[in-house]
Design a protein around this motif. Structure first.
Motif, PDB file in Angstrom:
ATOM      1  N   ALA A  34      43.645  27.654 130.509  1.00  0.00           N
ATOM      2  CA  ALA A  34      44.406  27.473 129.268  1.00  0.00           C
ATOM      3  C   ALA A  34      43.990  28.495 128.214  1.00  0.00           C
ATOM      4  CB  ALA A  34      44.225  26.049 128.742  1.00  0.00           C
ATOM      5  N   ALA A  35      42.693  28.676 128.042  1.00  0.00           N
ATOM      6  CA  ALA A  35      42.212  29.639 127.048  1.00  0.00           C
ATOM      7  C   ALA A  35      42.593  31.067 127.435  1.00  0.00           C
ATOM      8  CB  ALA A  35      40.696  29.516 126.897  1.00  0.00           C
ATOM      9  N   ILE A  36      42.433  31.395 128.703  1.00  0.00           N
ATOM     10  CA  ILE A  36      42.763  32.748 129.159  1.00  0.00           C
ATOM     11  C   ILE A  36      44.262  33.003 129.064  1.00  0.00           C
ATOM     12  CG2 ILE A  36      42.821  34.216 131.216  1.00  0.00           C
ATOM     13  CD1 ILE A  36      40.064  33.016 131.932  1.00  0.00           C
ATOM     14  N   ALA A  37      45.070  31.969 129.296  1.00  0.00           N
ATOM     15  CA  ALA A  37      46.524  32.139 129.192  1.00  0.00           C
ATOM     16  C   ALA A  37      46.936  32.460 127.757  1.00  0.00           C
ATOM     17  CB  ALA A  37      47.236  30.881 129.686  1.00  0.00           C
ATOM     18  N   VAL A  38      46.334  31.797 126.778  1.00  0.00           N
ATOM     19  CA  VAL A  38      46.667  32.078 125.383  1.00  0.00           C
ATOM     20  C   VAL A  38      46.242  33.500 125.012  1.00  0.00           C
ATOM     21  CG1 VAL A  38      46.131  31.462 122.992  1.00  0.00           C
ATOM     22  CG2 VAL A  38      46.633  29.686 124.648  1.00  0.00           C
TER      23      VAL A  38
ATOM     24  N   ARG B 256      39.167  23.754 124.553  1.00  0.00           N
ATOM     25  CA  ARG B 256      38.338  22.573 124.258  1.00  0.00           C
ATOM     26  C   ARG B 256      39.152  21.282 124.389  1.00  0.00           C
ATOM     27  NH1 ARG B 256      34.136  22.189 119.337  1.00  0.00           N
ATOM     28  NH2 ARG B 256      33.436  20.089 119.748  1.00  0.00           N
ATOM     29  N   GLN B 257      40.420  21.322 123.933  1.00  0.00           N
ATOM     30  CA  GLN B 257      41.280  20.143 124.026  1.00  0.00           C
ATOM     31  C   GLN B 257      41.580  19.809 125.488  1.00  0.00           C
ATOM     32  OE1 GLN B 257      45.017  20.693 122.049  1.00  0.00           O
ATOM     33  NE2 GLN B 257      45.379  18.512 121.868  1.00  0.00           N
ATOM     34  N   VAL B 258      41.872  20.815 126.298  1.00  0.00           N
ATOM     35  CA  VAL B 258      42.132  20.587 127.721  1.00  0.00           C
ATOM     36  C   VAL B 258      40.875  20.051 128.401  1.00  0.00           C
ATOM     37  CG1 VAL B 258      42.665  21.760 129.904  1.00  0.00           C
ATOM     38  CG2 VAL B 258      44.014  22.258 127.867  1.00  0.00           C
ATOM     39  N   TYR B 259      39.720  20.560 127.998  1.00  0.00           N
ATOM     40  CA  TYR B 259      38.461  20.077 128.569  1.00  0.00           C
ATOM     41  C   TYR B 259      38.244  18.595 128.220  1.00  0.00           C
ATOM     42  CZ  TYR B 259      33.532  19.956 129.849  1.00  0.00           C
ATOM     43  OH  TYR B 259      32.330  19.645 130.432  1.00  0.00           O
ATOM     44  N   ALA B 260      38.527  18.216 126.979  1.00  0.00           N
ATOM     45  CA  ALA B 260      38.346  16.811 126.573  1.00  0.00           C
ATOM     46  C   ALA B 260      39.285  15.889 127.355  1.00  0.00           C
ATOM     47  CB  ALA B 260      38.594  16.667 125.073  1.00  0.00           C
ATOM     48  N   LYS B 261      40.537  16.322 127.558  1.00  0.00           N
ATOM     49  CA  LYS B 261      41.462  15.508 128.347  1.00  0.00           C
ATOM     50  C   LYS B 261      41.016  15.437 129.807  1.00  0.00           C
ATOM     51  CE  LYS B 261      45.543  15.849 125.574  1.00  0.00           C
ATOM     52  NZ  LYS B 261      46.968  16.023 125.512  1.00  0.00           N
ATOM     53  N   GLY B 262      40.441  16.516 130.317  1.00  0.00           N
ATOM     54  CA  GLY B 262      39.920  16.510 131.678  1.00  0.00           C
ATOM     55  C   GLY B 262      38.754  15.556 131.836  1.00  0.00           C
ATOM     56  N   LEU B 263      37.895  15.506 130.815  1.00  0.00           N
ATOM     57  CA  LEU B 263      36.786  14.549 130.869  1.00  0.00           C
ATOM     58  C   LEU B 263      37.299  13.112 130.881  1.00  0.00           C
ATOM     59  CD1 LEU B 263      34.121  16.108 128.464  1.00  0.00           C
ATOM     60  CD2 LEU B 263      34.128  16.081 130.960  1.00  0.00           C
ATOM     61  N   GLN B 264      38.395  12.847 130.171  1.00  0.00           N
ATOM     62  CA  GLN B 264      39.003  11.514 130.214  1.00  0.00           C
ATOM     63  C   GLN B 264      39.502  11.203 131.620  1.00  0.00           C
ATOM     64  OE1 GLN B 264      39.749   9.049 127.892  1.00  0.00           O
ATOM     65  NE2 GLN B 264      38.380  10.043 126.429  1.00  0.00           N
TER      66      GLN B 264
ATOM     67  N   MET C 185      34.995  20.306 138.364  1.00  0.00           N
ATOM     68  CA  MET C 185      35.341  21.719 138.547  1.00  0.00           C
ATOM     69  C   MET C 185      36.790  21.972 138.143  1.00  0.00           C
ATOM     70  SD  MET C 185      33.910  24.399 139.272  1.00  0.00           S
ATOM     71  CE  MET C 185      34.367  26.075 139.456  1.00  0.00           C
ATOM     72  N   LYS C 186      37.680  21.023 138.409  1.00  0.00           N
ATOM     73  CA  LYS C 186      39.077  21.166 137.992  1.00  0.00           C
ATOM     74  C   LYS C 186      39.196  21.123 136.481  1.00  0.00           C
ATOM     75  CE  LYS C 186      43.726  19.298 138.692  1.00  0.00           C
ATOM     76  NZ  LYS C 186      44.247  20.301 137.837  1.00  0.00           N
ATOM     77  N   THR C 187      38.406  20.295 135.826  1.00  0.00           N
ATOM     78  CA  THR C 187      38.404  20.234 134.365  1.00  0.00           C
ATOM     79  C   THR C 187      37.990  21.569 133.774  1.00  0.00           C
ATOM     80  OG1 THR C 187      37.869  17.889 134.452  1.00  0.00           O
ATOM     81  CG2 THR C 187      37.428  19.025 132.386  1.00  0.00           C
ATOM     82  N   VAL C 188      36.908  22.127 134.294  1.00  0.00           N
ATOM     83  CA  VAL C 188      36.420  23.420 133.798  1.00  0.00           C
ATOM     84  C   VAL C 188      37.451  24.511 134.061  1.00  0.00           C
ATOM     85  CG1 VAL C 188      34.628  25.169 134.126  1.00  0.00           C
ATOM     86  CG2 VAL C 188      34.007  22.758 134.002  1.00  0.00           C
ATOM     87  N   THR C 189      38.025  24.510 135.262  1.00  0.00           N
ATOM     88  CA  THR C 189      39.015  25.532 135.618  1.00  0.00           C
ATOM     89  C   THR C 189      40.256  25.420 134.740  1.00  0.00           C
ATOM     90  OG1 THR C 189      38.224  25.487 137.900  1.00  0.00           O
ATOM     91  CG2 THR C 189      40.387  26.453 137.511  1.00  0.00           C
TER      92      THR C 189
END
Length: 192
Positions: free
Chosen positions: A144-148, A53-61, A135-139
């Protein structure tokens, strides 16, 4: 489907707490280790979702475009092409406020002087990178989530394999002792 259900039922029968007298202490320890590993894995789902979710928010920025953030403007190539390959070239553009600016942009060698190209500028009128695609934001957030989750799962599986290896070594030693006792008990006396 039948094979997955069969495998799941086999795992449940193998790792359950019941009064079976054939279950050894090491079998019960194995069951506890599997359950603790499963609970730890489930506990890592929440941080993985938070990181995604955090990576997604930064991607939206990084996707923001428009006045005050990033916007596309048309620039004119000023200098002629030199040599082969993509090279930095000087371009001139006008900011939305009307002030002229110049800067360097990497362009292909086939771009002649005087041609128009699109560049991205920030809120102050300086050159910037184009906005990130959704699409890059979603990916990125999914990776990130899958890596954790994948990292936690890998570490837990390695720990589980090590613990089972130690338990299997102990089981084998117990099995050898039991067979040695059975051999002594059941051996016929030698005839003279």
């Amino acid at each position: 489907m039948r094979t997955h259900a069969h495998w799941a039922m086999r795992c449940l029968r193998l790792h359950r707490f019941d009064g079976n007298p054939l279950r050894r202490r090491s079998d019960r320890i194995d069951t506890v280790i599997v359950l603790v590993s499963l609970m730890i894995f489930m506990a890592f789902l929440w941080p993985a979702a938070g990181l995604g979710r955090q990576v997604y928010a930064k991607g939206l920025q990084a996707e923001l475009a428009g006045p005050g953030h990033r916007q596309a403007v048309v620039a004119v190539v000023v200098d002629p092409a030199h040599g082969l390959g993509w090279r930095p070239r000087t371009v001139r553009w006008t900011t939305p406020e009307g002030s002229p600016r110049t800067g360097q942009v990497v362009l292909p060698p086939s771009t002649p002087a005087g041609s128009r190209t699109q560049v991205w500028i920030d809120g102050t009128g300086r050159l910037t990178a184009p906005p990130q695609r959704h699409m890059k934001t979603v990916t990125d957030s999914a990776v990130a989530a899958i890596a954790v989750v994948g990292g936690a799962g890998t570490v837990l599986l390695l720990c589980l394999a090590g613990a089972r290896g130690l338990l299997n070594r102990r089981r084998d030693a117990e099995w050898e002792r039991a067979w040695a006792l059975a051999d002594q008990r059941w051996r016929r006396p030698r005839q003279a």
